[in-house]
Design an enzyme around this catalytic site. Sequence first.
Site, short mmCIF file in Angstrom:
data_model
loop_
_atom_site.label_atom_id
_atom_site.label_comp_id
_atom_site.label_asym_id
_atom_site.label_seq_id
_atom_site.Cartn_x
_atom_site.Cartn_y
_atom_site.Cartn_z
N ASP A 1 -18.17 16.67 99.50
CA ASP A 1 -18.80 17.11 98.25
C ASP A 1 -19.92 18.09 98.55
OD1 ASP A 1 -19.50 17.34 95.59
OD2 ASP A 1 -20.58 15.43 95.52
N GLU B 1 -24.87 23.05 91.74
CA GLU B 1 -24.02 22.23 90.86
C GLU B 1 -24.58 20.83 90.71
OE1 GLU B 1 -20.85 19.29 89.92
OE2 GLU B 1 -22.05 19.45 91.73
N GLU B 2 -25.10 20.26 91.79
CA GLU B 2 -25.42 18.83 91.80
C GLU B 2 -26.55 18.46 90.84
OE1 GLU B 2 -23.65 16.66 92.94
OE2 GLU B 2 -22.62 17.29 94.74
N ASP C 1 -13.54 20.52 93.71
CA ASP C 1 -14.76 19.73 93.86
C ASP C 1 -14.44 18.23 93.80
OD1 ASP C 1 -17.39 18.91 94.08
OD2 ASP C 1 -17.90 19.35 92.00
N HIS D 1 -18.83 24.55 95.00
CA HIS D 1 -20.30 24.65 95.05
C HIS D 1 -20.84 24.44 96.46
CE1 HIS D 1 -21.37 20.26 95.11
NE2 HIS D 1 -20.32 20.10 94.33
N HIS E 1 -21.97 11.12 97.58
CA HIS E 1 -23.42 11.17 97.41
C HIS E 1 -24.15 10.18 98.33
CE1 HIS E 1 -23.17 12.97 93.03
NE2 HIS E 1 -22.59 13.74 93.96
#
Length: 485
Positions: A309, A343-344, A369, A297, A441
């Site tokens: 990520d 995606e997130e 991922d 992604h 994140h």
Amino acid sequence: MRATPLFGLALAVGACRPAPSSVGAPVPPVEPVVAVASAPPTPLADAYRAVAGQILAHARADRGAFAKLAQLTDGIGNRLSGTANLDAAVAWAQAALAADGHPVHLEPVLVPRWVRGAESAALVSPIKRDLVMLGLGGSVGTPVGGVTARLVVVRGWDELAARADEVRGAIVLFDVKMPAWTPATTGYGDVVGFRGGGASAAARLGAVGMLMRSVTAHSLRTPHTGAMRYAEDAPKIPAAAVTTEDADLLVRLAAAGPVQVRLTMGATTLPDAPSANVIAELPGRERPDEVVVIGAHLDSWDVGQGAHDDGAGVVHVMQALTTLRALGLTPRRTIRVVLFTNEENGLRGGRAYAAAHGDDHHVAALETDSGGFAPVGFRVSTHGDAALAARLADAATLLAPLGATQLTEDEGGADISPLVDAGVLGLGLAVDTRTYFDIHHTPADTLDKVDPAALADGVAAVAVMAYVLADATPALVPSAASTTP
């Protein structure tokens, strides 16, 4: 989330998406794989040993993936859905794939547009102190001036229910510690459900705000964001994560007496914005209508650079396709790179791809991922097909030079999940994630955390597995085998 080993091989590690039904509840364990230890070996690995060696040597010596990742992270930065940065990433990926000689096109997708805005959290009493926080993606904002309320600390769903009378009018802190990483589990699945459903669970009891301990076992006072979702049967209250250090402080103070905190968030959700999936192909030489997807992604959260990520996954699949093309290797079936958008905080790209290509003959879908760390193998979703699992295990022996022979029966990834749910073989690149959730994140997910050699090994693992899946005859996957002479 717990994974189950195949063939007595060591357990693979990697992040797994919590199932949508897990929001607001503990994530259930993965079901055990059907035992296939007695399955006889096949000559598959021997047939592909020479070409796999060629792919491995080329990919491991190449630093093209890291160069691409630098362009994406340093040149563009974080890429939240609906932002100009994500638009720039889509354009960059299309141009980079075209420059490497791949036919490439965009497929439009409407994506959510959540804007963080100015935000802060602070202790009001018994002491005054700023707290380090990040609003959770999708949260509503607070009224102007913020929300100030007493704090109620809970350590799980049961304690939240038991203290329902105290929660009304309070800000609830979910102090649920992420377990330390082990070879068997990342610990992520044990706690991420509180991020997804904690706000609504607290709001049903009258809470006016929600804080949670960041989803990490190690911290240098770094907050971790991520997606949350509101239930239809609960009021929407602001939700944010605080660092593990600040969570510990709040817990100590709350144990000694009343605590008041203030939460101020300017978060808002705007109308959906246009974006796109980026799709490139290496057309098959014999069966171009049979497709092996390799995907990642493009979007990221709006902090850091999204290097692990999922910038690493993006360049894994881009460079895997480029490696095969550079070596002049054209498999029997088509290998299709899909760079998914959103995606997130929505999974719109994965769902849009499945809707647009549901009638395509997908032989397999492979997602990366879990970061750009050293590969250890693959998570596979074989739908209980023991013979297929045996063939995959045989193919994985080709990755022994990488130390990436481990297979676990588990879901392959979030973006390919609609395909997997429809019966397609799913694979997810598994990597050594022991430090992944230290930066996941966060503002610390930056290029300097990525090792170029480990990233290149990930490219090699994806390229070899994709080539074997796309070229093998008889086909590894039974659904493709029916059309193989």
